[in-house]
Design a protein around this motif. Structure first.
Motif, PDB file in Angstrom:
ATOM      1  N   ALA A  96       2.440   9.644  -5.716  1.00 51.72           N
ATOM      2  CA  ALA A  96       2.267  11.356  -5.504  1.00 51.72           C
ATOM      3  C   ALA A  96       3.373  11.395  -6.693  1.00 51.72           C
ATOM      4  CB  ALA A  96       2.874  10.801  -4.243  1.00 51.72           C
ATOM      5  N   LEU A  97       4.274  10.224  -6.790  1.00 46.47           N
ATOM      6  CA  LEU A  97       5.433  10.852  -8.216  1.00 46.47           C
ATOM      7  C   LEU A  97       4.324  10.750 -10.087  1.00 46.47           C
ATOM      8  CD1 LEU A  97       8.382   8.501  -7.178  1.00 46.47           C
ATOM      9  CD2 LEU A  97       8.583  10.627  -7.070  1.00 46.47           C
ATOM     10  N   GLN A  98       2.902  10.091  -9.387  1.00 52.70           N
ATOM     11  CA  GLN A  98       2.416  10.585 -10.707  1.00 52.70           C
ATOM     12  C   GLN A  98       2.328  11.589 -11.242  1.00 52.70           C
ATOM     13  OE1 GLN A  98       0.202   6.876 -10.994  1.00 52.70           O
ATOM     14  NE2 GLN A  98       2.324   5.758 -12.269  1.00 52.70           N
ATOM     15  N   THR A  99       1.097  12.359 -10.321  1.00 51.55           N
ATOM     16  CA  THR A  99       0.698  13.720  -9.688  1.00 51.55           C
ATOM     17  C   THR A  99       1.551  14.443  -9.657  1.00 51.55           C
ATOM     18  OG1 THR A  99       0.157  13.068  -7.073  1.00 51.55           O
ATOM     19  CG2 THR A  99      -1.202  12.113  -8.711  1.00 51.55           C
ATOM     20  N   ALA A 100       2.627  14.043  -8.939  1.00 56.68           N
ATOM     21  CA  ALA A 100       3.614  15.445  -8.982  1.00 56.68           C
ATOM     22  C   ALA A 100       4.292  16.426 -10.082  1.00 56.68           C
ATOM     23  CB  ALA A 100       5.064  14.953  -8.810  1.00 56.68           C
ATOM     24  N   ASP A 127       0.753  -0.876  -0.323  1.00 57.35           N
ATOM     25  CA  ASP A 127       0.055   0.291   0.569  1.00 57.35           C
ATOM     26  C   ASP A 127       1.399   1.220  -0.399  1.00 57.35           C
ATOM     27  OD1 ASP A 127      -2.516  -1.490   0.298  1.00 57.35           O
ATOM     28  OD2 ASP A 127      -2.714  -1.040   2.162  1.00 57.35           O
ATOM     29  N   LEU A 128       1.502   0.953   0.464  1.00 54.45           N
ATOM     30  CA  LEU A 128       3.188   2.491   1.130  1.00 54.45           C
ATOM     31  C   LEU A 128       3.301   2.195  -0.167  1.00 54.45           C
ATOM     32  CD1 LEU A 128       4.398   2.174   4.675  1.00 54.45           C
ATOM     33  CD2 LEU A 128       2.738   4.021   3.333  1.00 54.45           C
ATOM     34  N   HIS A 129       3.909   1.992  -0.530  1.00 56.36           N
ATOM     35  CA  HIS A 129       4.655   1.757  -2.370  1.00 56.36           C
ATOM     36  C   HIS A 129       3.714   2.041  -3.694  1.00 56.36           C
ATOM     37  CE1 HIS A 129       6.608   0.607  -6.179  1.00 56.36           C
ATOM     38  NE2 HIS A 129       5.474  -0.296  -6.239  1.00 56.36           N
ATOM     39  N   TRP A 130       2.808   1.760  -4.022  1.00 52.79           N
ATOM     40  CA  TRP A 130       1.307   2.423  -4.399  1.00 52.79           C
ATOM     41  C   TRP A 130       0.667   3.641  -4.132  1.00 52.79           C
ATOM     42  CZ3 TRP A 130       1.474   1.005  -8.893  1.00 52.79           C
ATOM     43  CH2 TRP A 130       2.395  -0.016  -9.015  1.00 52.79           C
ATOM     44  N   GLN A 131       0.939   4.457  -3.300  1.00 53.10           N
ATOM     45  CA  GLN A 131       1.252   5.210  -2.759  1.00 53.10           C
ATOM     46  C   GLN A 131       1.904   6.891  -2.831  1.00 53.10           C
ATOM     47  OE1 GLN A 131       0.097   6.268   2.094  1.00 53.10           O
ATOM     48  NE2 GLN A 131      -1.457   4.546   2.341  1.00 53.10           N
ATOM     49  N   ARG A 132       3.254   5.860  -3.025  1.00 53.48           N
ATOM     50  CA  ARG A 132       4.522   6.926  -3.402  1.00 53.48           C
ATOM     51  C   ARG A 132       4.735   6.662  -4.749  1.00 53.48           C
ATOM     52  NH1 ARG A 132       7.208   3.486   0.208  1.00 53.48           N
ATOM     53  NH2 ARG A 132       7.765   4.812   1.833  1.00 53.48           N
ATOM     54  N   VAL A 133       3.746   5.334  -5.629  1.00 53.02           N
ATOM     55  CA  VAL A 133       3.912   6.104  -6.801  1.00 53.02           C
ATOM     56  C   VAL A 133       2.970   6.662  -7.802  1.00 53.02           C
ATOM     57  CG1 VAL A 133       3.485   5.037  -8.941  1.00 53.02           C
ATOM     58  CG2 VAL A 133       4.388   3.796  -7.616  1.00 53.02           C
TER      59      VAL A 133
END
Length: 79
Positions: free
Chosen positions: A75-79, A67-73
């Motif tokens: 966040a990076l995609q929307t940054a 779950d934390l991995h996909w949250q980071r992914v």
């Protein structure tokens, strides 16, 4: 039944995040309910109330890691 699952989702995440830290620091052999309680600063037995077995703790910790991995992914995609 009240004893099937403690109702505090924040506490559950606190436990799982502490478990992730233990796995990172000392590996799977060091992951015990007591160690998680100590790392999270929780009363003895708290982790056992949320995850009755070591297997349940390991499975939930693995899911939290994903779950934390996909949250980071995301966040990076929307940054």
């Amino acid at each position: 039944l009240l004893d099937t699952m403690p109702p505090n989702p924040e506490r559950r995440l606190q436990i799982l995040d502490a478990a992730i830290g233990i796995l990172a620091d000392v590996g799977v052999g060091g992951l015990t309910h007591r160690q998680v309680d100590d790392r999270a600063g929780l009363p003895a037995g708290t982790t056992s109330n949320y995850f009755r077995t070591r297997q349940a703790l390991l499975e939930a910790t693995a899911q939290r890691t994903v779950d934390l991995h996909w949250q980071r992914v995301n966040a990076l995609q929307t940054a």
